[in-house]
Design a protein around this motif. Structure first.
Motif, PDB file in Angstrom:
ATOM      1  N   TYR B 335       0.805  -1.223   0.000  1.00 26.92           N
ATOM      2  CA  TYR B 335       0.000   0.000   0.000  1.00 26.92           C
ATOM      3  C   TYR B 335       0.841   1.277   0.000  1.00 26.92           C
ATOM      4  N   PHE B 336       2.083   1.191   0.468  1.00 28.93           N
ATOM      5  CA  PHE B 336       2.868   2.417   0.612  1.00 28.93           C
ATOM      6  C   PHE B 336       3.929   2.580  -0.475  1.00 28.93           C
ATOM      7  N   GLN B 337       4.012   1.628  -1.385  1.00 27.43           N
ATOM      8  CA  GLN B 337       4.985   1.689  -2.468  1.00 27.43           C
ATOM      9  C   GLN B 337       4.691   2.904  -3.367  1.00 27.43           C
ATOM     10  N   PRO B 338       5.731   3.652  -3.779  1.00 26.33           N
ATOM     11  CA  PRO B 338       5.453   4.759  -4.701  1.00 26.33           C
ATOM     12  C   PRO B 338       4.762   4.263  -5.968  1.00 26.33           C
ATOM     13  N   THR B 339       3.972   5.129  -6.573  1.00 25.84           N
ATOM     14  CA  THR B 339       3.231   4.772  -7.786  1.00 25.84           C
ATOM     15  C   THR B 339       4.165   4.219  -8.862  1.00 25.84           C
ATOM     16  N   GLN B 340       5.340   4.843  -8.975  1.00 29.87           N
ATOM     17  CA  GLN B 340       6.247   4.447 -10.051  1.00 29.87           C
ATOM     18  C   GLN B 340       6.829   3.045  -9.875  1.00 29.87           C
ATOM     19  N   THR B 341       6.813   2.537  -8.630  1.00 28.87           N
ATOM     20  CA  THR B 341       7.361   1.197  -8.403  1.00 28.87           C
ATOM     21  C   THR B 341       6.299   0.279  -7.795  1.00 28.87           C
ATOM     22  N   LYS B 342       5.054   0.521  -8.137  1.00 30.17           N
ATOM     23  CA  LYS B 342       3.963  -0.270  -7.546  1.00 30.17           C
ATOM     24  C   LYS B 342       4.199  -1.758  -7.814  1.00 30.17           C
ATOM     25  N   LEU B 343       3.724  -2.590  -6.897  1.00 34.25           N
ATOM     26  CA  LEU B 343       3.964  -4.024  -6.995  1.00 34.25           C
ATOM     27  C   LEU B 343       2.877  -4.673  -7.827  1.00 34.25           C
ATOM     28  N   GLY B 344       3.261  -5.352  -8.889  1.00 33.88           N
ATOM     29  CA  GLY B 344       2.289  -6.099  -9.678  1.00 33.88           C
ATOM     30  C   GLY B 344       1.161  -5.207 -10.166  1.00 33.88           C
ATOM     31  N   PRO B 346      -1.915  -4.243  -8.274  1.00 34.90           N
ATOM     32  CA  PRO B 346      -2.960  -3.990  -7.286  1.00 34.90           C
ATOM     33  C   PRO B 346      -3.678  -2.691  -7.666  1.00 34.90           C
ATOM     34  N   TYR B 347      -4.718  -2.362  -6.952  1.00 36.42           N
ATOM     35  CA  TYR B 347      -5.389  -1.106  -7.266  1.00 36.42           C
ATOM     36  C   TYR B 347      -5.270  -0.084  -6.143  1.00 36.42           C
ATOM     37  N   MET B 348      -4.374  -0.365  -5.177  1.00 43.51           N
ATOM     38  CA  MET B 348      -4.120   0.630  -4.136  1.00 43.51           C
ATOM     39  C   MET B 348      -2.640   0.663  -3.808  1.00 43.51           C
ATOM     40  N   PHE B 349      -2.042   1.854  -3.896  1.00 46.26           N
ATOM     41  CA  PHE B 349      -0.613   1.997  -3.607  1.00 46.26           C
ATOM     42  C   PHE B 349      -0.341   3.467  -3.326  1.00 46.26           C
ATOM     43  N   ALA B 350       0.906   3.753  -2.929  1.00 45.27           N
ATOM     44  CA  ALA B 350       1.356   5.138  -2.677  1.00 45.27           C
ATOM     45  C   ALA B 350       0.455   5.882  -1.703  1.00 45.27           C
ATOM     46  N   ARG B 351      -0.073   5.173  -0.705  1.00 43.80           N
ATOM     47  CA  ARG B 351      -1.067   5.792   0.176  1.00 43.80           C
ATOM     48  C   ARG B 351      -0.464   6.635   1.310  1.00 43.80           C
ATOM     49  N   TYR B 352       0.846   6.550   1.511  1.00 42.62           N
ATOM     50  CA  TYR B 352       1.467   7.185   2.681  1.00 42.62           C
ATOM     51  C   TYR B 352       2.253   8.417   2.238  1.00 42.62           C
ATOM     52  N   GLY B 353       1.595   9.572   2.260  1.00 46.81           N
ATOM     53  CA  GLY B 353       2.271  10.811   1.877  1.00 46.81           C
ATOM     54  C   GLY B 353       2.854  11.497   3.106  1.00 46.81           C
ATOM     55  N   VAL B 354       4.161  11.669   3.134  1.00 47.23           N
ATOM     56  CA  VAL B 354       4.809  12.331   4.275  1.00 47.23           C
ATOM     57  C   VAL B 354       4.571  13.837   4.159  1.00 47.23           C
ATOM     58  N   ALA B 355       4.156  14.466   5.251  1.00 50.54           N
ATOM     59  CA  ALA B 355       3.824  15.895   5.221  1.00 50.54           C
ATOM     60  C   ALA B 355       5.078  16.753   5.203  1.00 50.54           C
ATOM     61  N   LEU B 356       4.938  17.928   4.588  1.00 54.71           N
ATOM     62  CA  LEU B 356       6.060  18.879   4.555  1.00 54.71           C
ATOM     63  C   LEU B 356       6.442  19.317   5.973  1.00 54.71           C
ATOM     64  N   ASP B 357       5.454  19.374   6.872  1.00 57.92           N
ATOM     65  CA  ASP B 357       5.750  19.727   8.275  1.00 57.92           C
ATOM     66  C   ASP B 357       6.856  18.826   8.823  1.00 57.92           C
ATOM     67  N   GLN B 358       6.745  17.524   8.508  1.00 60.74           N
ATOM     68  CA  GLN B 358       7.736  16.559   8.982  1.00 60.74           C
ATOM     69  C   GLN B 358       9.080  16.785   8.291  1.00 60.74           C
ATOM     70  N   VAL B 359       9.056  17.036   7.000  1.00 58.24           N
ATOM     71  CA  VAL B 359      10.307  17.246   6.255  1.00 58.24           C
ATOM     72  C   VAL B 359      11.017  18.498   6.768  1.00 58.24           C
ATOM     73  N   ASP B 360      10.234  19.553   7.013  1.00 58.00           N
ATOM     74  CA  ASP B 360      10.822  20.808   7.508  1.00 58.00           C
ATOM     75  C   ASP B 360      11.402  20.647   8.911  1.00 58.00           C
ATOM     76  N   TYR B 471       1.852   5.932 -14.732  1.00 66.42           N
ATOM     77  CA  TYR B 471       2.743   5.346 -13.720  1.00 66.42           C
ATOM     78  C   TYR B 471       4.137   5.957 -13.803  1.00 66.42           C
ATOM     79  N   GLY B 472       4.237   7.106 -14.437  1.00 66.34           N
ATOM     80  CA  GLY B 472       5.536   7.764 -14.589  1.00 66.34           C
ATOM     81  C   GLY B 472       5.739   8.877 -13.582  1.00 66.34           C
ATOM     82  N   TYR B 473       4.816   9.031 -12.643  1.00 67.65           N
ATOM     83  CA  TYR B 473       4.953  10.031 -11.582  1.00 67.65           C
ATOM     84  C   TYR B 473       4.311   9.483 -10.313  1.00 67.65           C
ATOM     85  N   SER B 474       4.698  10.055  -9.157  1.00 72.40           N
ATOM     86  CA  SER B 474       4.281   9.457  -7.883  1.00 72.40           C
ATOM     87  C   SER B 474       3.468  10.376  -6.985  1.00 72.40           C
ATOM     88  N   SER B 475       3.258  11.626  -7.412  1.00 66.32           N
ATOM     89  CA  SER B 475       2.544  12.542  -6.513  1.00 66.32           C
ATOM     90  C   SER B 475       1.431  13.296  -7.215  1.00 66.32           C
TER      91      SER B 475
END
Lengths: 245, 656
Positions: B335-344, B346-360, B471-475
């Protein structure tokens, strides 16, 4: 003999059927409970948040487990609940924007019950004026504050804006500061002097996303108190002001 | 007649007496007796596994909006699309459920059934003739699990009924002994800590290597005590930041703790932490990296391959493949794999977006002895605190910094950012991760969050999302449109816990990486916070521990151990490990942070007015939070509503 038996059976069945038709629903709520929350000094309505605001806690007596039901209070401090059971209640005001208190064994009679609750708000927002200054392109608010009791201090004042009259702490637009001052926080909490004039302002130019459409906007000044021993403190308000921008 | 009576009496007596024969007493054939189960070690371990499973561990399968040990709510294994406690904080946005919401957890944890099972476990081992050492160890493990259970209750509800016996329905209907009243919050915390002490007393210092860190050791119990004592101390100290009133407060079922209590709990945290640090033999994993790149790789490895970091790990949970064994495994990689490297497929992936608050929140390597967080730099005028509510309306003339690619903006940031987060423009599984959200055409018009393309000054065609392949971009993608949840809504994707080197099966519940529940880094920070908050313990040691973690992340300076620095260090070191939510709750900071608050995102925009095209970055509020009108955490949510008060006769928490 057979005839008698069948007749008797039919008769008994009918009685049973008819007996089972007896009304067995719970009675409907038979009382209306309405009125207002008013300031014990001056008798003015105490403005509220409609959402996540003060509530009237009603605990109906006579049950083994007495659970509090919370009645919402309208924005202007009035309230109305037309579906109430006539009974004896304890009324609990907790976590409001006025000092908490309880009324015990309050009787709600069948029919209309109009009640005025006199309360001591944490802060009174007085002499509030909110106007738009086309020259500076700002909405300015000026007001005075008065503490409900000498122990109350001030932790924050805010000028809120929204697109309808329910503007307040929980229904508001996020505004950028720009050259205005939409809020001021006091840390540590400040002593409240009724003679001090307070001013806040919203820089309209710096908030083009908020004021993107020409229409009515609703502004309201809120003051957050600092007071120990009273639970969650809700914001005290002046009435809203409608301005076309 | 008399003869007849005598005869009948003799026959009856004979019949009654024969029932006393032993041959009529047979063992039940439909169950296994405690004696049989506890007669060999494999039976004991089977029972222990059941008892351990009653720990409310907030691991990969903690669905904070549903339950602990979550394995799908709709019967289908593949219908839920990812969950994490981080989505209740400023750490991340989980794109399922329209972004997930900040607010209290609603996991319904009120597991008196599980507590009863542990109490039954105690009763069973007491009824058996076990070897003394075995009895002590099993008993200590029971106390460890029960401490964990009551910690789970205390942090959610405050004071709760403390039940340590297997309750039986009384024969007298007027007997009300089943209705156990709530203990005070203080008594509940004291019970948690005393259970920890009982576990500490008899748990072994070393565990059989075959059982690794999966079976509780003395140090695991100390670690639980360190965490729980810090929680209790923080509530005692900070309760007034969100004071409540009501019956539960008057009875001290919530709150009611004094500054003396706070200091006592802080001291217990200090002592428990120190016992681990001094005596467990645990050390930081790879504490002296040669450079930031190595530090980032080490940090990633610790969570990608936890067994390699056993030197630091105190207690963890293992999984077996849930795609072959029901109710096992987890879905992290799926479920958390980036869109560009999704596994097989499935119809759900890249669900875990890290917030900019955390990055900052991460530092950079300025290393001037301050240790403050350094927001990424998007503008030349230094204005980094303004966020677009509608990114489609940004001002192209604002002084944005131009970057050659999507990655350079993060140059010089703390290695743990690279170890924990898949950044735009970084490599992941051999793929260049692309998080572009829009472009500025050569004529100054904009394309944001929409399909489309434009020709640059160099004659090449450029796409809004950096690719014409979905599938060429992840966000971002078309936020608000279909499939938008399968792209990070923040511009960042989680890296911590994901497998980069190994190939993972694309079936649901295939992930098997261990969940690290306690590690030494947390204990360092628990010690530091308790020492600085209370003025007890050794402030110099607090500074040493704080800076040991920074040094492991390739920092070269030493920063002072202030409360702010320690909290910031918890955010960056323990990110996504389930700490941030409870840190904000126990320190009563959540309601201040979130009154109609929003999480923030970073949107890379390709500027075709330049040749070659350059990237600029927009700060904006998260789409889902903006749609929701902001997120709110109210004061009452520091304690959840007690379930079932209409029947269990318990006093309800304030404002419910």
């Amino acid at each position: 003999m057979k005839k008698i038996f069948y007749s008797l059976s039919l008769f008994v069945s009918l009685i049973l059927v008819v007996a089972s038709c007896e009304q067995d629903n719970y009675p409907l709520p038979d009382a209306q409970f309405f009125g207002a929350i008013r300031d014990s000094v001056g008798g003015g309505l105490v403005e509220q948040d409609l959402q996540t605001g003060s509530t009237i806690g009603m605990r109906e007596k006579g049950y083994s487990t007495e659970v509090i039901q919370n009645y919402v209070i309208k924005q202007n401090g009035e309230f109305r609940n037309n579906l109430v059971y006539a009974s004896t209640y304890d009324i609990v005001f907790q976590s409001c924007n006025f000092f908490p208190y309880e009324l015990h064994d309050f009787v709600v009679k069948p029919g209309a019950n109009e009640v005025t609750f006199l309360v001591v708000p944490f802060i009174r927002v007085k002499n509030c004026s909110i106007t738009y200054d086309a020259g500076t392109n700002k909405v300015n608010a000026t007001f005075n504050l008065e503490a409900g009791k000498p122990t109350v201090k001030l932790s924050k004042i805010t000028l809120y804006v929204f697109t309808d009259m329910y503007v307040g702490e929980y229904i508001k637009k996020t505004v950028a500061t720009g050259t205005g001052q939409p809020a001021r926080t006091y840390s540590p909490a400040a002593t409240i002097d009724p003679a001090t004039p307070y001013t806040l302002s919203i820089d309209v130019a710096a908030n083009s996303a908020v004021f993107g459409v020409h229409r009515n906007y609703y502004f309201r000044v809120g003051a957050m108190a600092n007071q120990s021993g009273v639970g969650t403190i809700r914001t005290n308000y002046a009435p809203y002001v409608k301005i076309a921008l | 007649m008399r003869t007849k009576i005598l005869f009948i009496s003799i026959v009856a007596a004979t019949l009654f007496l024969t029932t006393c024969k032993d041959f009529l007493e047979i063992e039940p054939l439909d169950r296994v007796s405690p004696e049989q189960v506890f007669s060999d070690i494999s039976g004991i371990k089977t029972v222990l596994a059941t008892v351990y499973n009653k720990m409310p561990m907030e691991d990969f399968n903690y669905e904070p909006n549903y339950s602990l040990n979550f394995h799908g709510k709709s019967g289908s294994n593949n219908s839920d699309g990812g969950w994490a406690l981080a989505s209740h904080t400023d750490e991340a946005v989980i794109q399922s459920n329209a972004g997930g919401s900040i607010g209290s957890v609603s996991d319904g944890y009120w597991d008196y059934n599980g507590i009863r099972q542990v109490n039954q476990f105690f009763a069973t081992i007491q009824s058996l003739d076990l070897d003394d050492a075995l009895f002590k160890r099993l008993s200590a493990e029971g106390h460890f699990v029960r401490a964990y259970q009551y910690f789970g209750l205390a942090k959610r509800y405050g004071g709760v009924p403390i039940i340590t016996e297997v309750q039986q329905v009384p024969s007298d209907p007027t007997d009300s002994s089943l209705y156990v009243a709530r203990a005070t919050e203080k008594a509940t915390w004291d019970f948690v800590l005393s259970e920890c002490d009982l576990a500490i007393a008899d748990l072994p210092e070393t565990v059989d290597p075959k059982e690794g860190s999966f079976r509780a050791s003395k140090w695991a119990a100390y670690a639980l005590k360190s965490r729980a004592a810090l929680f209790a101390a923080s509530v005692a100290k900070h309760w007034n930041k969100a004071a409540l009133i009501g019956d539960a407060v008057n009875l001290k079922l919530v709150g009611g703790m004094t500054s003396t209590d706070a200091n006592n709990y802080y001291l217990q945290c200090i002592n428990a932490s120190k016992a681990i640090i001094d005596n467990s033999g645990k050390q930081l994993y790879k504490p002296n990296p040669a450079n930031a790149a190595e530090a980032a790789k080490n940090f990633q490895t610790m969570f990608e391959d936890p067994p390699s970091a056993n030197i630091e790990v105190i207690f963890k949970k293992a999984y077996i493949d849930g795609s072959t064994t029901s109710q096992q495994g987890h879905c992290t990689d799926l479920y958390f794999q980036p869109t560009q490297t999704k596994l097989g497929s499935p119809y759900m992936f890249a669900r875990y977006g890290v917030a900019l608050d955390q990055v900052d929140a991460f530092e950079d390597y300025t290393d001037d002895g301050n240790g403050v967080s350094i927001p990424v730099k998007t503008r030349t005028d230094g204005v980094e605190d303004q966020y677009l509510t509608d990114p489609k309306t940004f001002d192209i003339s604002a002084p944005y910094i131009s970057y050659d690619n999507q990655y350079d903006i993060f140059t010089g940031k703390d290695a743990r950012l690279m170890g924990s987060v898949i950044l735009p423009g970084s490599m992941w599984k051999g793929v260049l991760i692309n998080c572009q959200g829009g472009l500025i055409k050569t004529d100054g018009s904009k394309l944001v969050f929409t399909d489309g393309s434009a020709v640059g000054l160099d004659g090449n065609t450029y796409y809004c999302f950096g690719s014409n392949n979905i599938y060429g971009y992840s966000s971002f993608a078309k936020l608000g449109g279909s499939w938008d949840a399968n792209y990070s809504s923040t511009g960042f994707i989680i890296k911590k816990f994901l497998q980069e080197a190994k190939t993972v099966n694309s079936a649901a519940w295939s992930s098997k990486v261990d969940w690290i529940d306690f590690r030494l880094a947390e204990i360092y920070l628990n010690y530091a916070e308790a020492a600085i908050e209370s003025g007890q313990g050794d402030a110099a040691l607090a500074k040493t521990y704080l800076n040991a973690l920074r040094k492991r992340a390739a920092h070269t300076d030493e920063i002072p151990a202030t409360v702010e620095n320690i909290i910031k260090e918890r955010r960056v070191e323990l990110a996504f490990e389930g700490h941030r939510y409870w840190d904000l709750v126990r320190r009563r900071d959540m309601h201040t942070l979130y009154t109609l608050g929003t999480r923030k995102v970073l949107i890379p925009i390709l500027d075709l007015r330049q040749n070659p095209p350059k990237y600029m970055f927009l700060r904006a509020t998260n789409y889902y939070d903006q749609q929701a009108g902001g997120r709110t955490f109210t004061e009452r949510s520091y304690y959840l509503a007690i379930p079932g008060t209409a029947t269990n006769q318990l006093v309800q928490n304030p404002q419910y």
